[in-house]
Design a protein around this motif. Sequence first.
Motif, PDB file in Angstrom:
ATOM      1  N   VAL A  53    -110.636  95.517 -48.950  1.00  0.00           N
ATOM      2  CA  VAL A  53    -109.590  96.384 -49.517  1.00  0.00           C
ATOM      3  C   VAL A  53    -109.768  96.488 -51.034  1.00  0.00           C
ATOM      4  O   VAL A  53    -109.755  97.569 -51.600  1.00  0.00           O
ATOM      5  CB  VAL A  53    -108.181  95.837 -49.177  1.00  0.00           C
ATOM      6  N   HIS A  54    -109.934  95.339 -51.698  1.00  0.00           N
ATOM      7  CA  HIS A  54    -110.147  95.334 -53.147  1.00  0.00           C
ATOM      8  C   HIS A  54    -111.441  94.591 -53.444  1.00  0.00           C
ATOM      9  O   HIS A  54    -111.807  93.653 -52.720  1.00  0.00           O
ATOM     10  CB  HIS A  54    -108.991  94.627 -53.861  1.00  0.00           C
ATOM     11  N   LEU A  55    -112.073  94.976 -54.531  1.00  0.00           N
ATOM     12  CA  LEU A  55    -113.314  94.308 -54.954  1.00  0.00           C
ATOM     13  C   LEU A  55    -113.057  92.817 -55.156  1.00  0.00           C
ATOM     14  O   LEU A  55    -113.886  91.975 -54.815  1.00  0.00           O
ATOM     15  CB  LEU A  55    -113.821  94.960 -56.258  1.00  0.00           C
ATOM     16  N   GLU A  56    -111.865  92.514 -55.698  1.00  0.00           N
ATOM     17  CA  GLU A  56    -111.527  91.118 -55.990  1.00  0.00           C
ATOM     18  C   GLU A  56    -111.568  90.254 -54.720  1.00  0.00           C
ATOM     19  O   GLU A  56    -112.126  89.157 -54.730  1.00  0.00           O
ATOM     20  CB  GLU A  56    -110.134  91.063 -56.625  1.00  0.00           C
ATOM     21  N   ASN A  57    -111.001  90.777 -53.639  1.00  0.00           N
ATOM     22  CA  ASN A  57    -110.986  90.019 -52.377  1.00  0.00           C
ATOM     23  C   ASN A  57    -112.397  89.793 -51.855  1.00  0.00           C
ATOM     24  O   ASN A  57    -112.753  88.688 -51.430  1.00  0.00           O
ATOM     25  CB  ASN A  57    -110.164  90.764 -51.308  1.00  0.00           C
ATOM     26  N   THR A  58    -113.195  90.858 -51.895  1.00  0.00           N
ATOM     27  CA  THR A  58    -114.582  90.761 -51.410  1.00  0.00           C
ATOM     28  C   THR A  58    -115.345  89.750 -52.252  1.00  0.00           C
ATOM     29  O   THR A  58    -116.059  88.888 -51.723  1.00  0.00           O
ATOM     30  CB  THR A  58    -115.268  92.144 -51.525  1.00  0.00           C
ATOM     31  N   PHE A  59    -115.170  89.879 -53.570  1.00  0.00           N
ATOM     32  CA  PHE A  59    -115.872  89.006 -54.512  1.00  0.00           C
ATOM     33  C   PHE A  59    -115.534  87.538 -54.240  1.00  0.00           C
ATOM     34  O   PHE A  59    -116.430  86.699 -54.095  1.00  0.00           O
ATOM     35  CB  PHE A  59    -115.488  89.411 -55.948  1.00  0.00           C
ATOM     36  N   LEU A  60    -114.227  87.261 -54.124  1.00  0.00           N
ATOM     37  CA  LEU A  60    -113.798  85.868 -53.923  1.00  0.00           C
ATOM     38  C   LEU A  60    -114.313  85.314 -52.599  1.00  0.00           C
ATOM     39  O   LEU A  60    -114.760  84.164 -52.525  1.00  0.00           O
ATOM     40  CB  LEU A  60    -112.269  85.764 -53.986  1.00  0.00           C
ATOM     41  N   ALA A  61    -114.298  86.165 -51.568  1.00  0.00           N
ATOM     42  CA  ALA A  61    -114.782  85.716 -50.253  1.00  0.00           C
ATOM     43  C   ALA A  61    -116.271  85.394 -50.306  1.00  0.00           C
ATOM     44  O   ALA A  61    -116.723  84.386 -49.738  1.00  0.00           O
ATOM     45  CB  ALA A  61    -114.503  86.808 -49.212  1.00  0.00           C
ATOM     46  N   MET A  62    -117.014  86.232 -51.003  1.00  0.00           N
ATOM     47  CA  MET A  62    -118.469  86.010 -51.110  1.00  0.00           C
ATOM     48  C   MET A  62    -118.782  84.730 -51.878  1.00  0.00           C
ATOM     49  O   MET A  62    -119.642  83.945 -51.487  1.00  0.00           O
ATOM     50  CB  MET A  62    -119.130  87.193 -51.841  1.00  0.00           C
ATOM     51  N   ILE A  63    -118.040  84.520 -52.975  1.00  0.00           N
ATOM     52  CA  ILE A  63    -118.272  83.324 -53.796  1.00  0.00           C
ATOM     53  C   ILE A  63    -117.900  82.070 -53.000  1.00  0.00           C
ATOM     54  O   ILE A  63    -118.634  81.085 -52.996  1.00  0.00           O
ATOM     55  CB  ILE A  63    -117.454  83.389 -55.122  1.00  0.00           C
TER      56      ILE A  63
END
Lengths: 243, 253
Positions: free
Chosen positions: B230-240
């Motif tokens: 949904v948001h880049l932030e969510n994707t980013f945090l999940a990947m990290i």
Amino acid sequence: MLGLELKKLKRTGIIPAMLLVGILGALYALANFAVRKDTLLSLPVPPMVVLLTQLYAMIAVLNLFVIIVANCIIYNIEYQYDAAKKMASMPISIVKMYLFKFIIISVLLFFAMLIQNTALVYIGINELPPNSFDMRTLIIFASYSFVIALPVHAFMLLISSQTSNMWMTLGIGIAGFFSALATAMSNSPLCLLNPFVLIMKPGITSAELASSSPDRTVMIVSIVMAVIFLAAGAMGAKIKKYK
Amino acid sequence: MNIIETNHLTKKYKNFIAVDSVDLHIRKGNIYGFLGPNGAGKSTTMKMLLGLTAPSNGIFHINQKTFPADREEILRGIGSFIESPSFYGNLTGQENLEIIQSVLGLKKSSVKDALELVGLTDCKDRLAKKYSLGMKQRLGLASALLGNPPILILDEPTNGLDPAGIHEIRTLIKSLSEMYDCTILISSHMLSEIELMANDIGILNHGKLLFEGSLQGLQGYAEKKGFSSVHLENTFLAMIDEDNALRKRSAIK
């Protein structure tokens, strides 16, 4: 590039300080000769030797201090707010930047010494016994004193360019000054490897042994050391990472 | 066409690998958002591209030129801002820019333009060391933007700016790319900012490039992996988080 380096010196006080030392040195020579003229001229050496060597020590100390301070400041402006990092990411040669800093302080030192030697010319013409002043001897001695000041200048610039903490550079300069005071009287040739000793050499000797002729060994060592320190500094500036 | 390309770019400090075999592909005229947590290696990568630190391994090309042979030519075409503003504290804002203008051989009017662009015209005669943090940041940006370089490398350019300033800089960066076909490599902790600006994204964690591609590509990747997209932030945090968990597991083994 010279204009650029000069522009960077705005409000640092380097240019006025160097010229002020020239004026202070000149005033010291004039005042000293005015007060101690008879004592100085009664020394068992020719008047020209008195003029060139008996006033030299104090003037050399002034010059040494301004060389130390100017070299501290000239790189402090690069490190204080990370300007060196910006310059390292610009299309300029860091080595050229280093060399122009060396040239600027050398030229300012030349002018400071010119002011000091103008005072000596005045004293020579007006205060020495008739026909004892020799302009050629003064020019040779002044050139000699300029050359022997270059190693300490090149050394201090090398330290300043490699040390981002100005107080560390200043501390090394002060330590060097005291080491010169402690060892300049020594006859050991090893002492000539200390750049702070070289600049003091003509001033630290007894009146009887004083000479207005340049010491060839001191002169050669000075030139070699100045070239070595300058080359090492330029290489160091190129290698250094300004992160 | 890639204007910046790195091949196995690596930076090692004794036992620590800051950048681990990173392959970046930055397309001409694009805004490339470089993301990663603190210490991920973003700034080190950018410093290597500017020659501020030498790679331990790997190579990179900028505009088909390489370091150190074409150092001056490469740097002539890059405006940069790394970590914090760099300036001469004894000079005014205008004088600082004049130094850069003189190095780059630009017209004198470029200084005025850059000051106007970042909103520093009124304070141009004040000593740079007396600027507020936001003003120093603007001065750093002005020095990067001077003469509209074809490549901009910006490391956290909006740090210290107020929300209005952030919005202003974001608009400016977007317009530079559109107006001058400028390629921009930008790192930021503000993921929402990057989301609004960047065409392409690179995500770095512990020196490793976890993802590189377009924003749409990232969404597709996130959906495939079962991360929130949904948001880049969510994707980013999940990947990290996933990468950190994998690292922990392999460290325990």
